[in-house]
Design a protein around this motif. Structure first.
Motif, short mmCIF file in Angstrom:
data_model
loop_
_atom_site.label_atom_id
_atom_site.label_comp_id
_atom_site.label_asym_id
_atom_site.label_seq_id
_atom_site.Cartn_x
_atom_site.Cartn_y
_atom_site.Cartn_z
N GLN A 1 85.48 52.40 49.28
CA GLN A 1 85.33 53.41 50.33
C GLN A 1 84.45 54.59 49.92
O GLN A 1 84.23 55.50 50.72
N LEU A 2 83.95 54.58 48.71
CA LEU A 2 83.08 55.68 48.29
C LEU A 2 81.70 55.52 48.93
O LEU A 2 81.26 54.41 49.22
N SER A 3 81.03 56.65 49.13
CA SER A 3 79.64 56.58 49.61
C SER A 3 78.76 56.14 48.45
O SER A 3 79.18 56.15 47.29
N GLY A 4 77.54 55.74 48.79
CA GLY A 4 76.61 55.29 47.75
C GLY A 4 76.41 56.35 46.68
O GLY A 4 76.40 56.05 45.48
N GLY A 5 76.29 57.59 47.12
CA GLY A 5 76.09 58.68 46.17
C GLY A 5 77.30 58.89 45.28
O GLY A 5 77.17 59.14 44.07
N GLU A 6 78.50 58.79 45.87
CA GLU A 6 79.72 58.96 45.07
C GLU A 6 79.86 57.86 44.03
O GLU A 6 80.29 58.09 42.91
N ARG A 7 79.46 56.64 44.41
CA ARG A 7 79.52 55.53 43.46
C ARG A 7 78.58 55.78 42.28
O ARG A 7 78.91 55.50 41.14
N ARG A 8 77.41 56.31 42.61
CA ARG A 8 76.43 56.64 41.58
C ARG A 8 77.03 57.67 40.61
O ARG A 8 76.84 57.59 39.41
N ARG A 9 77.75 58.64 41.18
CA ARG A 9 78.33 59.70 40.34
C ARG A 9 79.47 59.15 39.49
O ARG A 9 79.66 59.54 38.33
N LEU A 10 80.26 58.24 40.06
CA LEU A 10 81.33 57.60 39.28
C LEU A 10 80.71 56.84 38.10
O LEU A 10 81.20 56.91 36.96
#
Lengths: 272, 322
Positions: free
Chosen positions: B135-144
Motif C-alpha cells: 500500500q505504499l506509494s512508489g516514493g515511500e517504497r523508494r524511501r523504505l
C-alpha cells in the motif's frame, strides 16, 4: 525526513554492532515467512485444509479395500498417505509458490545483496512451511493412531527416516520446480506433474501392491514412493532391511538430483 | 580523486556479457576513494545497472577486475556484505509485510543494524510503520529501500536510481541524507539519469554510453571538456562568409543547418561579444539568438551524439574490413 539522529554518535560507519549469524538470519527470514503464510489465505487453505480433507477421503476409500491380503490395516494405509498429503500440499506446492513469489517481488535478489548466503536464503524461506508441516505430521500421526487404533510401528527407524527424507525431498523438489516456474499463477500448472504422479503412482490412493508387477516396479522409482514405502512398511513390519535400504537409496537419489537441478538452474531474479 | 590513499571501489577493464551474447558492460575502468561520492550517469540501457550489479556481487564479471574494500564482491561475498549497503533499482520487499516487519526482517540480516525505528525516521516513514509495503506509494517504497540500505551504517553505499519516483521534496530530502552520510565518511556510488542529481551530489562522475565510459571526472572537468554554443538564424541575404572571421572570435567549430548557424566555442564571452559587435555594426538582427554556456546537460547530449557517430564509424569500418 529528520537527520538529527544521524549525527548522534553514529559517526563511525560500519561500527561494531552485533554481528549476525547464519542461524539468526534464517530465524529472521523464517519469522517473516510465517507472518506471510498467515496472511495468504489460499496458501493457508492448501496447507491446513487439503491434507485433512484428502485424509478423510482416503480413509473412506481404504475401508472398501482388501488390505489384510497385503498385510496392511486401515491405519497403516491411511496414516502414511496422510503424511504424504502434508508433504505435497503443506510443503511442495506451498514452497513452489513462495519461492516464485519472492523471486518476482525481487526479495530473493535483494536478500542476495545482503549478508545471508544463497543456501540460507532458500532454507530460511522454507522453515515456516517445514515447521508447520512437521507439526501437522505429528498431529495426524498421533490422532490417526488413536482414532484408527494402530499399534506402535514395528520399525520406528524406517518411519522416522521416511518422514525426514520426505520433508527434505518435498522441499528440494519445490525449489527445483520453482526454477522452471515463471510466475505464481503458472506454479499451479508446474506443480501438477509431481503432485498427480505422487498421488496416483506413489501408493497414496491405492497401495502399489494392487498394480501389475512391472507397473509396481516402475512406480517404486517415483520420488515419493520410497517415502511412503518406508513409512507404511516400517509401520506394518512388511518392509525388510534390504527393502528399506533400497527405498532410502531411491529417495537419496531424488534428493541429489533435485539439489543438483537447484544448483544448476535456480533463478534468483525474474526473467525480464 | 584517484589519488585518495584508499581505493574503496576499484574496477578495471570490467566486462559483462549476458547469456544471449549481449555485451552490457564493455571494458569499464574507474575507482572511488574513501568518502567520495561517485555518480554513474547514462541513458537507459547504457550499462549503469549492469555495472552496479557486478560491484554489488550479484553476478560474476565476464572479464576484468573488480574490488570493493579490497575484496572480490562475488567470490568473497561474506567479507564484503557486512560493510556495504545496497538499494536496487526497484523493489525487493514482500508486498504483504508492513513497513516495521520489513525493517525487522532486514535488521535481522544486517550486522550492527541501527534501531529500525531510527532508520525509518531518517527517511520520514515513522508514521507508516503499520502500513503494508503493497500500500505504499512508489516514493515511500523508494524511501523504505533507502532506509534498509543505510540500516547497517555501511562503509560503502550502492544506490541504483535512488530518487526515481520521488517528488521534489522527497528528492531533496534524499540528497540531504546522502550528503550527510558522505560527510561522515561513507563512500557512495549512485546511478542516476537525472543530471541535476549528479551535479548536486557527485564529487566525481562518469558518463556511460553503450557499455563504456565516455567521460569521467569532476563535474567542472567534464563540463569544461565540452564547448559552449551559440546559435542564430543567418540574416536574409547573408552568407557564412559575411560573418566576421570565426577563428578570431575563438570559435572552434561551426555548422550551418538550413538557415541556422551553430558555433562551438570554449571562450563563450569572447565569441558572443565579437558576434554581437559585428551584428550591431552591420545593423542586422540575429533572429533566434541562443547563447548557451557549457553545462552537464550539454556535455551529456554531446557525448551521446558523439558516441553514436563513433559507433557508426566503427561499424562501417568493421563492414569495410570484411
Amino acid at each position: 525526513m529528520s537527520t538529527t539522529t544521524l549525527t548522534q554518535g553514529t559517526h563511525a560507519t560500519g561500527s561494531a554492532g552485533p554481528r549476525t549469524t547464519p542461524v539468526g538470519r534464517m530465524a529472521t527470514l523464517a519469522r517473516a515467512e510465517l507472518t506471510l503464510l498467515g496472511r495468504n489465505r489460499s496458501s493457508l487453505v492448501m496447507v491446513l485444509v487439503m491434507p485433512i480433507v484428502l485424509t478423510f477421503s482416503s480413509w473412506s476409500a481404504a475401508r472398501g479395500m482388501d488390505l489384510d491380503k497385503m498385510g496392511l490395516s486401515i491405519g497403516t494405509m491411511v496414516i502414511p498417505t496422510s503424511v504424504a498429503y502434508v508433504l505435497i500440499f503443506g510443503i511442495y506446492t506451498t514452497l513452489v509458490a513462495t519461492y516464485v513469489a519472492r523471486r518476482e517481488e525481487l526479495v530473493l535478489k535483494r536478500l542476495r545483496t545482503g549478508e545471508p548466503g544463497d543456501l540460507e536464503i532458500l532454507a530460511g524461506t522454507s522453515v515456516a512451511a517445514l515447521a508447520t508441516a512437521l507439526v501437522q505430521c505429528l498431529v495426524l500421526i498421533v490422532a490417526g493412531a488413536l482414532v484408527l487404533g494402530v499399534k506402535m510401528p514395528s520399525n520406528l527407524l524406517f518411519v522416522v527416516v521416511g518422514i525426514v527424507f520426505g520433508i527434505a525431498l518435498a522441499a528440494l523438489l519445490a525449489t527445483a520446480t520453482a526454477a522452471f516456474t515463471k510466475s505464481v499463477e503458472s506454479s499451479q500448472l508446474t506443480v501438477a506433474p509431481v503432485m498427480l504422479v505422487s498421488m496416483f503412482g506413489s501408493g497414496l490412493i491405492f497401495p502399489l501392491e494392487v498394480l501389475p508387477d512391472t507397473a509396481a516396479r516402475i512406480c517404486e522409482l517415483l520420488p515419493l514412493s520410497p517415502v511412503v514405502e518406508l513409512m507404511r512398511g516400517g509401520w506394518s513390519g512388511s518392509l525388510t532391511w534390504s527393502g528399506g535400504l533400497g527405498a532410502m537409496a531411491i529417495a537419496a537419489a531424488w534428493i541429489v538430483l533435485s539439489a543438483y537441478t537447484v544448483k544448476k538452474r535456480f533463478r534468483w531474479e525474474p526473467r525480464r | 580523486m584517484t589519488t585518495h590513499a584508499e581505493l574503496v571501489i576499484d574496477v578495471e577493464g570490467l566486462r559483462r556479457t549476458y547469456a544471449g551474447g549481449f555485451e552490457a558492460v564493455r571494458s569499464v575502468s574507474f575507482s572511488v576513494g574513501r568518502g567520495e561520492l561517485f555518480a554513474l550517469l547514462g541513458t537507459n540501457g547504457a550499462g549503469k545497472t549492469s555495472t552496479l550489479e557486478l560491484l554489488e556481487g550479484l553476478a560474476e564479471p565476464s572479464g576484468g577486475r573488480v574490488r570493493v574494500l579490497g575484496h572480490h564482491p562475488y567470490t568473497e561475498r561474506a567479507k564484503v556484505r557486512p560493510r556495504v549497503g545496497v538499494m536496487l533499482q526497484e523493489g525487493g520487499f514482500p508486498a504483504q509485510l508492513t513497513v516495521l516487519e520489513t525493517a525487522r526482517m532486514w535488521a535481522g540480516c544486517t550486522s550492527g543494524a541501527r534501531p529500525v525505528e531510527e532508520a525509518l525516521e531518517l527517511v520520514g516513514l515513522s508514521k507508516r510503520l503499520a502500513v503494508r509495503v503493497k500500500q505504499l506509494s512508489g516514493g515511500e517504497r523508494r524511501r523504505l529501500d533507502l532506509a534498509m540500505a543505510v540500516l547497517g551504517r555501511p562503509e560503502v553505499l550502492f544506490l541504483d536510481e535512488p530518487t526515481t519516483g520521488l517528488d521534489a521534496e522527497g528528492r531533496h530530502a534524499t540528497w540531504e541524507l546522502v550528503r550527510e552520510l558522505r560527510d561522515q565518511g561513507t563512500t557512495v556510488l549512485l546511478t542516476t539519469h537525472y543530471l541535476e542529481e549528479a551535479e548536486e551530489l557527485a564529487d566525481r562522475l562518469a558518463i556511460m554510453h553503450e557499455g563504456r565510459i565516455a567521460a569521467e571526472g569532476r563535474v567542472d572537468e567534464v563540463v569544461a571538456a565540452h564547448p559552449s554554443r551559440i546559435s542564430f538564424e543567418l540574416p536574409e541575404g547573408y552568407h557564412m562568409g559575411d560573418l566576421p572571421p570565426l577563428g578570431q572570435l575563438g570559435v572552434t567549430e561551426h555548422q550551418l543547418t538550413g538557415k541556422t548557424v551553430q558555433l562551438s566555442t570554449p571562450q563563450l564571452q569572447r565569441s558572443a561579444t565579437g558576434l554581437l559587435v559585428w551584428a550591431e555594426a552591420a545593423g542586422v538582427q540575429l533572429r533566434g539568438l541562443d547563447v548557451r554556456s557549457a553545462s552537464l546537460e550539454e556535455a551529456f547530449l554531446h557525448i551521446a551524439r558523439d558516441a553514436r557517430t563513433t559507433t557508426d564509424t566503427t561499424k562501417r569500418e568493421e563492414v569495410a574490413a570484411r
